[in-house]
Design a protein around this motif. Structure first.
Motif, PDB file in Angstrom:
ATOM      1  N   LYS A  27     -53.133  26.285 -40.481  1.00  0.00           N
ATOM      2  CA  LYS A  27     -54.482  25.639 -40.745  1.00  0.00           C
ATOM      3  C   LYS A  27     -54.635  24.079 -40.733  1.00  0.00           C
ATOM      4  O   LYS A  27     -53.633  23.421 -41.153  1.00  0.00           O
ATOM      5  CB  LYS A  27     -54.682  26.142 -42.299  1.00  0.00           C
ATOM      6  N   ALA A  28     -55.804  23.608 -40.148  1.00  0.00           N
ATOM      7  CA  ALA A  28     -55.759  22.311 -40.058  1.00  0.00           C
ATOM      8  C   ALA A  28     -56.235  21.334 -41.515  1.00  0.00           C
ATOM      9  O   ALA A  28     -56.620  22.141 -42.385  1.00  0.00           O
ATOM     10  CB  ALA A  28     -56.845  21.882 -39.261  1.00  0.00           C
ATOM     11  N   GLU A  29     -55.198  20.624 -41.682  1.00  0.00           N
ATOM     12  CA  GLU A  29     -55.428  19.696 -42.977  1.00  0.00           C
ATOM     13  C   GLU A  29     -56.079  18.322 -42.681  1.00  0.00           C
ATOM     14  O   GLU A  29     -55.343  17.595 -41.976  1.00  0.00           O
ATOM     15  CB  GLU A  29     -54.159  19.338 -43.444  1.00  0.00           C
ATOM     16  N   TRP A  30     -57.385  18.396 -42.724  1.00  0.00           N
ATOM     17  CA  TRP A  30     -58.119  17.285 -41.902  1.00  0.00           C
ATOM     18  C   TRP A  30     -57.953  15.744 -42.665  1.00  0.00           C
ATOM     19  O   TRP A  30     -57.739  15.927 -43.992  1.00  0.00           O
ATOM     20  CB  TRP A  30     -59.711  17.499 -42.185  1.00  0.00           C
ATOM     21  N   VAL A  31     -57.948  14.960 -42.062  1.00  0.00           N
ATOM     22  CA  VAL A  31     -57.742  13.571 -42.377  1.00  0.00           C
ATOM     23  C   VAL A  31     -59.124  12.908 -43.208  1.00  0.00           C
ATOM     24  O   VAL A  31     -58.948  12.416 -44.363  1.00  0.00           O
ATOM     25  CB  VAL A  31     -57.321  12.612 -41.332  1.00  0.00           C
ATOM     26  N   HIS A  32     -59.985  13.282 -42.485  1.00  0.00           N
ATOM     27  CA  HIS A  32     -61.424  12.900 -43.150  1.00  0.00           C
ATOM     28  C   HIS A  32     -61.885  13.891 -43.954  1.00  0.00           C
ATOM     29  O   HIS A  32     -62.842  14.708 -43.630  1.00  0.00           O
ATOM     30  CB  HIS A  32     -62.391  12.820 -41.921  1.00  0.00           C
ATOM     31  N   LYS A  33     -61.372  14.060 -45.220  1.00  0.00           N
ATOM     32  CA  LYS A  33     -61.586  15.223 -46.007  1.00  0.00           C
ATOM     33  C   LYS A  33     -63.158  14.812 -46.518  1.00  0.00           C
ATOM     34  O   LYS A  33     -63.583  13.954 -46.717  1.00  0.00           O
ATOM     35  CB  LYS A  33     -60.544  15.362 -47.317  1.00  0.00           C
TER      36      LYS A  33
END
Ligand code: CAA
Length: 263
Positions: A257-263
């Motif tokens: 699952k992608a853990e986005w930096v730009h949350k």
């Protein structure tokens, strides 16, 4: 943007990443007076600037999304006042300065400026019985917040001309069939829940990609096809400079699952 208490709207954060604005001027069926629009613009700017918020839901009551511009406020306005104060112009800041997606959840009346406000949003959901229309002709005037342009682009000249010349309403069911609304719901509660589910899905995506996607889709309404495709490609190329593009594609390859930096 400081925390502000509002008189004509309510703001909440009902789900992670989702900001909700509820028009709340029940005695006037959420008629869009200048003070209400000022509050709406302030709340939209606050959510747009908030690092936590990634999608915005705009709604009214079960009875009225908004019954239009405030007729009582407008009735004595002169040309000179309207022109020099750019009356209604500030409504459009919703389309020009807000970069996060806005979902309109429409129940009840969405007339005149109320219909136009809903059309300015990025996704429109409504109840089957919602009551849309541009009744300005019955008041001796015409739509003033983009209705003649956005409604015509959305449903074509034939239907838009008939509606705007007669002031006749159209239902939420018709709005869906004609492509104005992305979805309809049987009840107000289901409308709000369905809108929140979509807002949460958007809020779970990369913020930078979501903002870019909104920007390029909206460009399709303004640009000829060739220019629009060129614009899209420029933005698409620019996203190779974002960390989230690397994160998203690496996560796909690794089946994570992608853990986005730009949350
Ligand atoms: N502006 C100011 N007040 C409004 C209003 C509006 N657009 N719409 C409703 N109200 C007020 C009514 O005056 C009434 O107030 P009072 O109790 O003080 O008399 C209250 O809201 C409740 O309205 P009704 O008693 O009329 O409610 P209803 O259920 O019988 O009818 C309605 C509902 C069909 C929506 C009817 O209120 C109506 O036709 N409203 C006006 C719709 C309209 O013409 N909108 C276009 C405005 S022009 C515009 O928007 C220009 C633009 O393009 C930007």
């Amino acid at each position: 943007w400081s925390v502000k208490s509002y008189e004509f709207i309510q703001t909440t954060e009902p789900r992670p990443g989702v900001g909700q604005i509820t028009l709340n001027r029940p005695k006037a069926l959420n008629a869009l007076s200048t003070p209400l629009i000022d509050e709406l613009n302030h709340a939209l700017q606050s959510f747009d600037k908030s690092p936590e918020i990634k999608a915005i839901l705009l709604t009214g009551s079960q009875k009225a999304f908004a019954a239009g511009a405030d007729i009582k406020e407008m009735s004595t306005l002169t040309f000179s006042e309207a022109y020099t104060n750019s009356f209604i112009e500030s409504w459009s800041s919703l389309t020009t300065s807000i970069k996060k997606p806005i979902i309109a959840a429409v129940s009840g009346h969405a007339l005149g400026g109320g219909c136009e406000l809903a059309l300015m949003c990025d996704i429109l959901y409504c109840t089957e019985t919602a009551n849309f229309g541009q009744p300005e002709i019955k008041l001796g005037t015409i739509p003033g917040a983009g209705g003649s342009q956005r409604l015509t682009r959305a449903i074509g000249k034939a239907r838009a001309m008939e509606l705007i010349l007669t002031g006749k309403s159209f239902s939420g069911k018709e709005a869906f069939e004609w492509g104005v609304a992305a979805r309809t719901f049987p009840t107000f509660d289901e409308l709000i829940e369905g809108s929140l589910v979509t807002a949460e899905m958007i809020a779970g995506c990369s913020k930078v990609a979501v903002m870019a996607a909104k920007e390029v889709v909206n460009k399709s309404q303004d640009l000829p096809l060739r220019d629009g495709v060129e614009y899209e490609r420029r933005v698409f190329h620019s996203l190779f400079g974002s960390e989230d593009q690397k994160i998203g594609m690496k996560a796909f390859a690794e089946k994570k699952k992608a853990e986005w930096v730009h949350k």
